[in-house]
Design a protein around this motif. Structure first.
Motif, mmCIF file in Angstrom:
data_model
loop_
_atom_site.group_PDB
_atom_site.id
_atom_site.type_symbol
_atom_site.label_atom_id
_atom_site.label_comp_id
_atom_site.label_asym_id
_atom_site.label_seq_id
_atom_site.Cartn_x
_atom_site.Cartn_y
_atom_site.Cartn_z
ATOM 1 N N GLN A 64 7.858 0.226 -3.105
ATOM 2 C CA GLN A 64 7.573 -0.435 -1.834
ATOM 3 C C GLN A 64 8.240 -1.815 -1.767
ATOM 4 O O GLN A 64 8.755 -2.216 -0.731
ATOM 5 C CB GLN A 64 6.063 -0.561 -1.645
ATOM 6 C CG GLN A 64 5.382 0.719 -1.185
ATOM 7 C CD GLN A 64 5.735 1.062 0.252
ATOM 8 O OE1 GLN A 64 5.481 0.292 1.178
ATOM 9 N NE2 GLN A 64 6.344 2.215 0.464
ATOM 10 N N ASN A 104 -4.762 -0.548 -2.739
ATOM 11 C CA ASN A 104 -4.256 -1.902 -2.926
ATOM 12 C C ASN A 104 -3.233 -1.852 -4.055
ATOM 13 O O ASN A 104 -3.589 -1.699 -5.222
ATOM 14 C CB ASN A 104 -5.397 -2.852 -3.284
ATOM 15 C CG ASN A 104 -4.907 -4.252 -3.627
ATOM 16 O OD1 ASN A 104 -3.749 -4.610 -3.381
ATOM 17 N ND2 ASN A 104 -5.765 -5.062 -4.215
ATOM 18 N N LYS A 138 -1.003 -5.746 5.727
ATOM 19 C CA LYS A 138 -1.074 -4.655 4.753
ATOM 20 C C LYS A 138 -0.348 -3.481 5.377
ATOM 21 O O LYS A 138 -0.829 -2.882 6.339
ATOM 22 C CB LYS A 138 -2.523 -4.288 4.439
ATOM 23 C CG LYS A 138 -2.661 -3.225 3.353
ATOM 24 C CD LYS A 138 -4.125 -2.946 3.031
ATOM 25 C CE LYS A 138 -4.234 -1.923 1.899
ATOM 26 N NZ LYS A 138 -5.656 -1.633 1.557
ATOM 27 N N GLU A 139 0.827 -3.187 4.853
ATOM 28 C CA GLU A 139 1.706 -2.240 5.544
ATOM 29 C C GLU A 139 2.611 -1.542 4.538
ATOM 30 O O GLU A 139 3.040 -2.131 3.554
ATOM 31 C CB GLU A 139 2.545 -2.996 6.572
ATOM 32 C CG GLU A 139 3.365 -2.134 7.500
ATOM 33 C CD GLU A 139 4.077 -2.955 8.566
ATOM 34 O OE1 GLU A 139 5.132 -2.500 9.050
ATOM 35 O OE2 GLU A 139 3.581 -4.052 8.900
ATOM 36 N N ALA A 140 2.889 -0.262 4.785
ATOM 37 C CA ALA A 140 3.802 0.506 3.949
ATOM 38 C C ALA A 140 5.190 0.524 4.566
ATOM 39 O O ALA A 140 5.357 0.387 5.781
ATOM 40 C CB ALA A 140 3.286 1.924 3.755
ATOM 41 N N THR A 147 0.841 -1.180 0.000
ATOM 42 C CA THR A 147 0.000 0.000 0.000
ATOM 43 C C THR A 147 0.883 1.238 0.000
ATOM 44 O O THR A 147 2.111 1.136 0.047
ATOM 45 C CB THR A 147 -0.959 0.000 1.209
ATOM 46 O OG1 THR A 147 -1.906 1.066 1.069
ATOM 47 C CG2 THR A 147 -0.195 0.165 2.532
ATOM 48 N N SER A 148 0.270 2.394 -0.067
ATOM 49 C CA SER A 148 1.008 3.651 -0.119
ATOM 50 C C SER A 148 1.190 4.227 1.272
ATOM 51 O O SER A 148 0.287 4.131 2.120
ATOM 52 C CB SER A 148 0.259 4.655 -1.009
ATOM 53 O OG SER A 148 0.798 5.954 -0.874
ATOM 54 N N ARG A 149 2.313 4.839 1.507
ATOM 55 C CA ARG A 149 2.556 5.518 2.784
ATOM 56 C C ARG A 149 1.611 6.699 2.954
ATOM 57 O O ARG A 149 1.313 7.103 4.083
ATOM 58 C CB ARG A 149 3.999 6.008 2.866
ATOM 59 C CG ARG A 149 5.035 4.880 2.970
ATOM 60 C CD ARG A 149 6.442 5.461 2.971
ATOM 61 N NE ARG A 149 6.625 6.406 4.061
ATOM 62 C CZ ARG A 149 7.260 7.568 3.962
ATOM 63 N NH1 ARG A 149 7.770 7.952 2.805
ATOM 64 N NH2 ARG A 149 7.389 8.346 5.010
ATOM 65 N N HIS A 150 1.137 7.256 1.839
ATOM 66 C CA HIS A 150 0.297 8.457 1.884
ATOM 67 C C HIS A 150 -1.192 8.148 1.779
ATOM 68 O O HIS A 150 -2.022 9.019 2.014
ATOM 69 C CB HIS A 150 0.708 9.412 0.756
ATOM 70 C CG HIS A 150 2.166 9.744 0.763
ATOM 71 N ND1 HIS A 150 2.753 10.491 1.761
ATOM 72 C CD2 HIS A 150 3.167 9.409 -0.095
ATOM 73 C CE1 HIS A 150 4.063 10.612 1.512
ATOM 74 N NE2 HIS A 150 4.330 9.966 0.405
ATOM 75 N N ASP A 151 -1.537 6.907 1.408
ATOM 76 C CA ASP A 151 -2.945 6.520 1.315
ATOM 77 C C ASP A 151 -3.042 5.015 1.557
ATOM 78 O O ASP A 151 -2.930 4.214 0.635
ATOM 79 C CB ASP A 151 -3.502 6.884 -0.067
ATOM 80 C CG ASP A 151 -4.992 6.577 -0.188
ATOM 81 O OD1 ASP A 151 -5.568 6.012 0.761
ATOM 82 O OD2 ASP A 151 -5.588 6.900 -1.237
ATOM 83 N N SER A 152 -3.268 4.646 2.805
ATOM 84 C CA SER A 152 -3.248 3.235 3.175
ATOM 85 C C SER A 152 -4.465 2.460 2.665
ATOM 86 O O SER A 152 -4.529 1.242 2.811
ATOM 87 C CB SER A 152 -3.158 3.099 4.704
ATOM 88 O OG SER A 152 -4.276 3.719 5.326
ATOM 89 N N SER A 153 -5.422 3.158 2.051
ATOM 90 C CA SER A 153 -6.580 2.465 1.493
ATOM 91 C C SER A 153 -6.269 1.819 0.148
ATOM 92 O O SER A 153 -7.048 0.989 -0.334
ATOM 93 C CB SER A 153 -7.756 3.439 1.320
ATOM 94 O OG SER A 153 -7.466 4.410 0.306
#
Length: 413
Positions: A197, A114, A215-217, A106-112
């Protein structure tokens, strides 16, 4: 035109010929088998010596970490299994972790978001002294949603109107054709973040530290990243569109280096990271694109006496580009391409490998030919390709199959 129609017809009939094997071998199949009995497929290497992965497996030198990035089409985690098993056999790594580790990216700036899946396996020698961590990136979840706009065309409402072979080809086209187009649009950034990532997790963690089913950045600005980069060795392996993704991904990281901590930047500048590109597509996927932010300055960035040498991203990026001349979607990297079209801060050096991964046969008097689909998808199962990635060329560990079956033209500066 009539000759071309006959050739295309033979390509389309090949699956049908294979499917009728239970009815007895026909004349066509017998002719093909006779021609395949002597393997005359080319393997020509033009470039400098390279070591492959083997020399970097000694645990005393840190870990060898390899990232694979797939090309067009929907993929599921585990797509690289056959390649990994062949690579492990070539490297004499018969011990494997009992389970894989999986990270939902996922993104560091938007954890929603995929951004796909990163699957990691651990390969070891019998005595546990040699180790390879293999990271498999599956990014196709990013483009799958957009490709749903074509799903109706695969339904019975439309597909039953096609001839069977044409229906198979249309479904293949609907699966693979949109990805390069989507990559040129808004999803490109997400795919590159997915690659970034994956590389971050490679640098940040060793096997025991890797999370599983999370699910982790990941952040490069972690002190463990710089520490691991100094001792670990890295390599990328790609197929088709994946070649563009790893280049663009590294160029994106290069453009953000001023946002990284100095320890990370200093450690990365000392590294060589080879890229093994199967069905390389860099020239085709350069069409219509802007030039990189930094180009035509290799001497300044890559020579120790260069004025910008301390601003490089890597000491060297060897690209080993595999291309089957019968692969309609693969291209060698021509002279001058790197200087003009690729980021100078990567300090790229190219080895072109022209290799027939598909069998060439006589098409019943129409001329020599090879199945172009096999020529596009057959790299990761070809023993010579695997041996070259594992043990390189021009060193004392070079595999016997490469010595016997490949011609090497060494190039010098």
């Amino acid at each position: 035109m009539n000759r071309m129609f006959k050739i295309i017809s033979i390509i389309l009939m090949m699956p049908a010929i294979n499917g009728c094997a239970s009815l007895g071998k026909g004349f066509a199949e017998a002719v093909m088998e006779k021609q395949e009995s002597v393997d005359t497929r080319i393997c020509e290497i033009w470039g400098k010596p390279f070591q492959g992965l083997s020399p970097f497996l000694d645990a005393k030198q840190g870990k060898m970490k390899v990232l694979m990035v797939h090309g067009v089409g929907d993929h599921l985690p585990g797509y690289s299994t056959q390649f990994v098993e062949k690579l492990a056999n070539e490297l004499d790594l018969p011990v494997m972790s009992a389970k894989y580790k999986n990270i939902s990216l996922t993104s560091r700036h938007d954890s929603s978001k995929n951004l796909g899946n990163l699957r990691i396996s651990r390969l070891l020698s019998k005595d546990r002294s040699r180790e390879l961590l293999f990271y498999e990136l599956t990014w196709s979840a990013i483009t799958a949603k957009q490709k749903e706009v074509l799903a109706y065309d695969n339904s019975g409402e439309y597909s039953f109107r096609r001839a069977e072979m044409n229906d198979l080809m249309k479904k293949f086209s609907n699966d693979t054709g949109p990805d390069p187009i989507i990559y040129l649009g808004e999803s490109r950034e997400d795919i590159l973040v997915s690659f970034g990532q994956s590389f971050c997790w490679m640098t940040k963690s060793n096997w025991s530290d890797l999370p599983d089913h999370v699910k982790e950045a990941c952040s490069f600005n972690d002190e463990t990243s710089a520490k691991n980069i100094r001792v670990d060795q890295y390599a990328f392996i790609s197929h088709s569109l994946g070649s563009r993704i790893i280049i663009d991904g590294m160029q994106r990281i290069a453009s953000l280096m001023d946002q990284r901590n100095k320890a990370f930047s200093d450690a990365l500048m000392q590294k060589q990271i080879p890229m093994y590109m199967m069905s390389n597509q860099l020239p085709m996927l350069q069409l219509g694109r802007k030039l990189p932010d930094v180009s035509e300055q290799q001497a300044a960035y890559c020579q120790p006496e260069g004025e910008k040498y301390n601003q490089r991203m890597l000491t060297k990026t060897p690209i080993i580009a595999f291309s089957d001349p019968n692969d309609l979607l693969s291209y060698a990297i021509p002279h001058g391409y790197v200087e003009k079209y690729l980021d100078s801060r990567l300090c790229i050096d190219v080895t072109n490998i022209y290799i027939n991964v598909a069998t060439i046969f006589d098409a019943f008097g129409l001329g020599k030919m090879a199945n172009p689909i096999n020529a596009h998808v057959g790299y990761d199962t070809d023993d010579r390709v695997v041996a070259l990635i594992a043990k390189g060329i021009g060193n004392d560990k070079t595999s016997q199959i490469v010595k016997d079956r490949c011609r090497w033209v060494e190039t010098i500066d």
